[in-house]
Scaffold this active site. Structure first.
Site, PDB file in Angstrom:
ATOM      1  NE  ARG A  55       0.320   5.859  -6.310  1.00  0.00           N
ATOM      2  CZ  ARG A  55      -0.224   4.983  -5.489  1.00  0.00           C
ATOM      3  NH1 ARG A  55       0.058   5.020  -4.228  1.00  0.00           N
ATOM      4  NH2 ARG A  55      -1.031   4.062  -5.927  1.00  0.00           N
ATOM      5  CE1 TYR A  72       1.743  -2.885   1.315  1.00  0.00           C
ATOM      6  CE2 TYR A  72       3.617  -1.766   0.340  1.00  0.00           C
ATOM      7  CZ  TYR A  72       2.344  -1.728   0.849  1.00  0.00           C
ATOM      8  OH  TYR A  72       1.651  -0.546   0.895  1.00  0.00           O
TER       9      TYR A  72
END
Ligand code: CP3
Length: 336
Positions: free
Chosen positions: A23, A146
């Protein structure tokens, strides 16, 4: 071309320890923050010139040894027809998640052309980069979680209920996602990605027995297929200590170790022919400098050979992190 990262991926000895941060693109960097005032995350990922700019920022600013494509794991479910929103301070939200097995039939087969923008971003990046470019995908369990929960969760109740109650449908969904992610990653390599990482961020919520039964066959399939791409393959997950043996059994070159694990112990479990990546707790960057470097020294000392080791955090860098501290950390790891 700095290929130190690629050589470490292939379990070779390197003259210094290569570093990149999960990230690293987006989140904490000022150039990204400025872009985010004008565009939402998905728009940024779908606009090649802007996405390339976000991927390049940590290379220029931090001096890391690898770049990561600026994208999101939810681009694949979106390409399969799911309506995903990225909500500020929440994460991915799906108003109409998968509730029953027949919802799986409504998914579209993945068409590589629907993510042409990623190929364009990769081509732009390869013109500028002097370090290798990592492509990535979410792994089927994390994507499925998800798609079933509809939002980030701490318990994975709906996911586990679906998996335990409807095993046949579960495997059908996992197979669909596994096949789609292989195609999705193949497109990235065709465009110029030089290594691939599978993010199975939430798989550590499973017992080893459930991982073996409900996830591992699909991950084995993915890594066996991706071998044909001839680029290093990284398998990353968090909270994987309880299932590390199974997690590390796939045909990957590099195993990502999460920050909870003791690196030396993890290294002993990961097969000797595979490299390891990790695993500093990214929160240490928010705290006391002396403690941070005590932990960095201990980590580096646990990998004294500089062979098959990539320095990284054990999960993504926090948005609150000061980038001058990240830069100093990269220099320190290179010098020690
Ligand atoms: O690594 C990078 O810097 C490249 C870009 C990248 C993004 N998402 C962009 C993004 C990567 C590698 C991802 C992967 C991703 N996305 C994962 C797996 C990695 C992990 O952290 O475990 C997961 C679980 C997601 C799903 C997702 N997307 C979440 C949970 C969130 C919100 C929280 C957050 O900040 O990550 C997103 C949104 C998102 N994707 C952002 C970025 C830069 C934040 C957007 C913002 O600026 O608000």
């Amino acid at each position: 071309m700095n290929d130190t990262f690629l050589r470490a991926c292939r379990n070779e000895v390197t003259e210094y320890t290569p570093v990149w941060f999960m990230r690293q693109a987006g989140r904490s960097l000022p150039g990204y923050r400025a872009l985010r005032k004008k565009y939402d995350v998905l728009t940024l990922t779908q606009t090649p010139e802007l996405a390339a700019q976000v991927s390049l920022e940590p290379i220029e600013r931090l001096g890391v040894d690898a770049a990561i494509l600026f994208a999101d794991i939810m681009l694949l479910p979106i390409a399969m027809g799911m309506d995903v929103k990225i909500v500020d301070s929440v994460g991915p939200v799906i108003d109409d998640p998968i509730n029953v097995p027949t919802d799986i039939d409504a998914l579209r087969p993945f068409e590589p052309q629907s993510v042409d923008f990623l190929q364009q971003t990769i081509r732009l990046l390869r013109q500028d980069l002097k370090v290798p470019l990592i492509g990535f995908s979410g792994a089927p369990f994390t994507l499925a979680s998800y798609m079933i929960e509809g939002k980030p969760t701490r318990q994975w109740l709906k996911t586990k209920r679906f998996m335990y109650e409807q095993p046949e449908a579960w495997h059908r969904l996992m197979k669909l996602l596994a096949e789609a992610s292989v195609l999705y990653l193949h497109q990235q390599v065709v465009a110029g990605a030089q290594a691939l990482q599978l993010f199975d961020s939430w798989v550590g919520c499973l017992a080893a027995s459930d991982y073996r039964e409900f996830v591992l066959p699909h991950m084995t399939y993915i890594f066996d297929e991706l071998r044909k791409e001839n680029v290093p393959l990284i398998h990353f997950g968090t909270d994987t200590s309880g299932l590390l043996q199974e997690f590390a059994s796939v045909n990957a070159d590099v195993i990502g170790i999460d920050w909870r694990a003791d690196m030396a112990r993890a290294r002993a479990i990961v097969p000797a022919d595979k490299a390891v990546q990790g695993n500093l707790d990214p929160m240490l960057l928010l705290g006391n400098e002396a403690l941070l470097y005590r932990r960095v020294d201990a980590l580096l000392q646990s990998m004294p050979e500089k062979k098959g080791y990539i320095f990284n955090f054990g999960h993504g860098v926090q948005p609150e992190t000061d980038d001058t501290r990240l830069k100093a950390l990269v220099e320190y790891v290179h010098d020690n």
